[in-house]
Design an enzyme around this catalytic site. Sequence first.
Site, PDB file in Angstrom:
ATOM      1  N   GLY A   6       6.369  -9.059  -1.033  1.00 46.32           N
ATOM      2  CA  GLY A   6       6.250 -10.292  -1.804  1.00 46.32           C
ATOM      3  C   GLY A   6       5.541 -11.427  -1.105  1.00 46.32           C
ATOM      4  N   SER A  18      10.114   5.452   0.137  1.00 44.50           N
ATOM      5  CA  SER A  18       9.449   5.427  -1.165  1.00 44.50           C
ATOM      6  C   SER A  18      10.450   5.831  -2.235  1.00 44.50           C
ATOM      7  CB  SER A  18       8.270   6.394  -1.179  1.00 44.50           C
ATOM      8  OG  SER A  18       7.839   6.561  -2.521  1.00 44.50           O
TER       9      SER A  18
HETATM   10  C1  LIG Z   1       0.621   0.906  -5.699  1.00 47.04           C
HETATM   11  C2  LIG Z   1       1.471   0.930  -4.462  1.00 47.04           C
HETATM   12  C3  LIG Z   1       1.497   2.075  -3.666  1.00 47.04           C
HETATM   13  C4  LIG Z   1       2.279   2.110  -2.507  1.00 47.04           C
HETATM   14  N1  LIG Z   1       2.278   3.234  -1.716  1.00 47.04           N
HETATM   15  C5  LIG Z   1       3.021   3.248  -0.577  1.00 47.04           C
HETATM   16  C6  LIG Z   1       3.021   4.381   0.287  1.00 47.04           C
HETATM   17  O1  LIG Z   1       2.319   5.373   0.051  1.00 47.04           O
HETATM   18  N2  LIG Z   1       3.805   4.355   1.407  1.00 47.04           N
HETATM   19  C7  LIG Z   1       4.590   3.255   1.704  1.00 47.04           C
HETATM   20  O2  LIG Z   1       5.295   3.260   2.708  1.00 47.04           O
HETATM   21  N3  LIG Z   1       4.577   2.164   0.933  1.00 47.04           N
HETATM   22  C8  LIG Z   1       3.813   2.134  -0.195  1.00 47.04           C
HETATM   23  N4  LIG Z   1       3.823   1.009  -0.983  1.00 47.04           N
HETATM   24  C9  LIG Z   1       4.676  -0.138  -0.607  1.00 47.04           C
HETATM   25  C10 LIG Z   1       3.900  -1.232   0.106  1.00 47.04           C
HETATM   26  O3  LIG Z   1       3.347  -0.756   1.318  1.00 47.04           O
HETATM   27  C11 LIG Z   1       4.824  -2.434   0.392  1.00 47.04           C
HETATM   28  O4  LIG Z   1       5.843  -2.025   1.289  1.00 47.04           O
HETATM   29  C12 LIG Z   1       5.476  -2.984  -0.871  1.00 47.04           C
HETATM   30  O5  LIG Z   1       4.580  -2.962  -1.958  1.00 47.04           O
HETATM   31  C13 LIG Z   1       5.973  -4.424  -0.681  1.00 47.04           C
HETATM   32  O6  LIG Z   1       4.912  -5.276  -0.287  1.00 47.04           O
HETATM   33  P1  LIG Z   1       4.046  -6.168  -1.325  1.00 47.04           P
HETATM   34  O7  LIG Z   1       5.034  -6.947  -2.168  1.00 47.04           O
HETATM   35  O8  LIG Z   1       3.195  -7.021  -0.455  1.00 47.04           O
HETATM   36  O9  LIG Z   1       3.252  -5.216  -2.147  1.00 47.04           O
HETATM   37  C14 LIG Z   1       3.050   0.959  -2.149  1.00 47.04           C
HETATM   38  C15 LIG Z   1       2.986  -0.190  -2.945  1.00 47.04           C
HETATM   39  C16 LIG Z   1       2.222  -0.221  -4.091  1.00 47.04           C
HETATM   40  C17 LIG Z   1       2.200  -1.489  -4.917  1.00 47.04           C
END
Ligand SMILES: Cc1cc2nc3c(=O)[nH]c(=O)nc-3n(C[C@H](O)[C@H](O)[C@H](O)COP(=O)(O)O)c2cc1C
Length: 335
Positions: free
Chosen positions: A290, A172
Site C-alpha cells: 500500500g 501468496s
Molecule cells: C498482480 C500482482 C502479482 C503479484 N505477484 C506476486 C508474486 O509472484 N510473488 C510475491 O511474493 N508477491 C506477489 N505480489 C505481491 C506484491 O509483491 C506485494 O507484496 C503486494 O502487492 C503489496 O504491495 P503493493 O500494495 O505495493 O502492491 C503480487 C502483487 C500483484 C498486485
Amino acid sequence: MSLLFPIARRLLFSMDPERAHGLTVRALASPALARLAAVRVPDMPVEIAGLRLPNPVGLAAGLDKNAVAVDGLLALGFGFVEIGGVTPNPQPGNPRPRVFRLLEDRAVINRYGLNSDGAEAVARNLERRRAPGIVGVNLGANKESADRIADYAECLRVVGPLVDYATVNVSSPNTPGLRALQDRAALVEIFERLNRVRDEGRLKTPLFLKVAPDLTAEDITDVSAVARDMGIDALVIANTTIARPDSLRSPNRTEVGGLSGAPLSGPSTEVLSRFRDATGGEIPLIGVGGIMSGADAAAKVQAGASAVQFYTGMIWRGPDLIRESAEAIAAVRAT
Ligand SMILES: Cc1cc2nc3c(=O)[nH]c(=O)nc-3n(C[C@H](O)[C@H](O)[C@H](O)COP(=O)(O)O)c2cc1C
C-alpha cells in the site's frame, strides 16, 4: 515529473488490466524507453544482508515475473528489483480474468496463481542482462507439486547464481495450501533445504522470507523465532491480503484473490511494526504494502523497515513514486 506516465496511464487504464500489465512489461523491456520514463533518485545507499542498495526503494515481486525487463526497471530509478515469483516448471496460473482494478479504492485484487515461464527460462533471461544493479528472485512452488519445499530448492539452484538475493514466497494467497508453509516446522525445513543448496552450489545468495499480512500475534512470534534461529537474512513484510476491509467501495471487491494497494497500507505497516518488536531490530525488514505516496514509504521506515518495495503504487503513480518515496525516506533519516 516524467511526462510519459500520465499519458501511458490513461491508455493503460482503458485496457483490461492483464493486457495493460503485459504491455507495460514489454515496454519496459526496452531500456531506452524506460529511460524516457526514468526519474532522478537521490543517491542514498543502504546496506541489507551485505548488499549495497543505491537507494532503499525497490520493485515488489509480481510485475516482472519472468525477468524480461530487469534492465529497464533498474533504469527507471529503483534501488533494487525483485523478479518472479518463479516456479521450477512452467505453469499457466489461474484462468482469466484474474486481475482486477478497484478504481474507487486505489487497489488491485489478483489471483494470477504464480503463472511462470519456469526457472530455466527465467535463468536464460537473467543471463541476457546488461546493466548492473541489485536483483532478487521471488521463489515459488508449482501448484501440482508433491514436494513444494523441493520446488523452492530447485528454483534457488537454477536462478540463485544469477541474482543478488532470493525471497521465499510462502505467502501468496493464490496457490492453495501455500501459506500453511508459514508454520514453524515447515519454515525450518525450507531454510535447512535452501542452506544445503547454497552450500552445494557455493552460493552466497542471502535468503529472505516474505510473509502474509494476515498473520496472528502467535504466528509473528513463531516466524520471528525461526528467522533468528535459521539466520534468515531479511523479512519482506508483506504480501497481498485475503482480508476485505469494510472501507472498500469498488464493485470488484468481491473478487477472490489477494488485495494490494491503498487499503493494505495501514494493516501491512502494523504487521511490520509488530515484527520489529518481535525481532528486536536484529533482522533487516523490508516494508511492502500500500505504498501510494512518499508519506506511506516514510511510515514503513518509521515502523522499522530498512528498505521498501511497491507494486500497486507503480500502477497508480508511475515512476514518480520512486523519487517521492526516496525523498520522504531521506527526510525521515535526517530527523
Ligand atoms: C498482480 C500482482 C502479482 C503479484 N505477484 C506476486 C508474486 O509472484 N510473488 C510475491 O511474493 N508477491 C506477489 N505480489 C505481491 C506484491 O509483491 C506485494 O507484496 C503486494 O502487492 C503489496 O504491495 P503493493 O500494495 O505495493 O502492491 C503480487 C502483487 C500483484 C498486485
